[in-house]
Design a protein around this motif. Structure first.
Motif, PDB file in Angstrom:
ATOM      1  N   UNK A   3       7.662  -5.304   0.704  1.00 63.73           N
ATOM      2  CA  UNK A   3       8.661  -6.012   1.501  1.00 63.73           C
ATOM      3  C   UNK A   3       8.304  -5.966   2.982  1.00 63.73           C
ATOM      4  N   UNK A   4       7.837  -4.815   3.439  1.00 65.91           N
ATOM      5  CA  UNK A   4       7.415  -4.716   4.834  1.00 65.91           C
ATOM      6  C   UNK A   4       6.250  -5.661   5.100  1.00 65.91           C
ATOM      7  N   UNK A   5       5.329  -5.714   4.161  1.00 63.27           N
ATOM      8  CA  UNK A   5       4.182  -6.612   4.295  1.00 63.27           C
ATOM      9  C   UNK A   5       4.638  -8.074   4.344  1.00 63.27           C
ATOM     10  N   UNK A   6       5.635  -8.415   3.550  1.00 59.36           N
ATOM     11  CA  UNK A   6       6.111  -9.795   3.485  1.00 59.36           C
ATOM     12  C   UNK A   6       6.937 -10.190   4.704  1.00 59.36           C
ATOM     13  N   UNK A   7       7.848  -9.291   5.127  1.00 57.12           N
ATOM     14  CA  UNK A   7       8.811  -9.658   6.170  1.00 57.12           C
ATOM     15  C   UNK A   7       8.481  -9.067   7.540  1.00 57.12           C
ATOM     16  N   UNK A   8       7.450  -8.235   7.597  1.00 56.81           N
ATOM     17  CA  UNK A   8       6.993  -7.649   8.862  1.00 56.81           C
ATOM     18  C   UNK A   8       8.096  -6.841   9.548  1.00 56.81           C
ATOM     19  N   UNK A   9       8.755  -6.012   8.766  1.00 49.15           N
ATOM     20  CA  UNK A   9       9.773  -5.137   9.334  1.00 49.15           C
ATOM     21  C   UNK A   9       9.157  -4.217  10.373  1.00 49.15           C
ATOM     22  N   UNK A  10       9.923  -3.975  11.437  1.00 52.67           N
ATOM     23  CA  UNK A  10       9.489  -3.130  12.562  1.00 52.67           C
ATOM     24  C   UNK A  10       8.001  -3.315  12.868  1.00 52.67           C
ATOM     25  N   UNK A  11       7.648  -4.546  13.194  1.00 57.26           N
ATOM     26  CA  UNK A  11       6.249  -4.857  13.513  1.00 57.26           C
ATOM     27  C   UNK A  11       5.869  -4.229  14.847  1.00 57.26           C
TER      28      UNK A  11
END
Length: 209
Positions: A84-92
């Motif tokens: 999910x982080x990879x998909x949505x770029x959370x806390x980039x």
């Protein structure tokens, strides 16, 4: 609550206080907001951190890995959360969402541990070494998410021999069911204390200096 704390050996671990989690336009805030508002998350985080600083308890920031291009792309088995982080770029990294909430900024001399890739703030970071260098034996955990990074960090702390306090209304999760699991089902199996913000503040205020 009967817990007392040696303030010189106690730290508050503030986990993942990123804008993406805690600020109005954060990428995860809309999912977190119902529980966060129900428990008064932001006010309680402010109160816990202010109390810790006022009593001399060490505040330690425990940040998640900030996404950057290439993360997880060649991994054999990233977790669903990492996907999910990879998909949505959370806390980039380099983004507003990847900055700490403006009310939860490190002060000079406060430790910011190395970023954790998974859920535990201890795994593959310098957090345990930093705590030991300051003689910390007791940790109180606040931040997000209650049933993932907070719980994983707290369980790891227990395994390393720390006294663990969970602060039930200074954390939040994506659903009431996840909060229930974190504090009513799982927490009692490893934490020495599960308290409210006001109980923790009273304990810190009443502990010998």
């Amino acid at each position: 609550m009967t817990e007392t704390y040696d303030l010189r050996r106690t730290a508050v671990l503030l986990i993942d206080p990123y804008n993406d989690f805690l600020s109005q336009d954060g990428k995860v805030w809309s999912r977190l907001e119902p529980v966060a508002r129900q428990v008064g998350l932001l006010d309680h985080l402010r109160e816990v951190i202010a109390s810790a600083r006022a009593t001399g308890v060490r505040v330690v920031f425990v940040p998640h890995r900030r996404w950057q291009p290439g993360d997880y792309e060649t991994w054999d088995h990233p977790t669903p959360s990492q996907r999910k982080i990879q998909q949505f770029h959370h806390f980039a990294r380099g983004s507003w969402g990847g900055e700490f909430h403006p009310d939860l900024q490190p002060q000079p001399g406060e430790v910011v541990a190395q970023e954790h890739w998974g859920s535990s703030g201890f795994a593959n970071t310098d957090l345990d070494m930093q705590l030991k260098q300051y003689g910390i034996t007791h940790v109180a955990l606040v931040g997000v998410l209650a049933n993932t990074c907070v719980e994983a960090t707290a369980r790891f702390a227990m395994e390393l021999g720390y006294h663990v306090t969970l602060v039930r209304d200074a954390t939040a999760a994506l659903s009431p069911e996840m909060m229930h699991a974190a504090h009513e089902l799982n927490g009692p199996t490893y934490a020495q204390a599960i308290v409210t913000t006001q109980q923790l503040i009273a304990a810190l205020d009443g502990s010998p200096r």
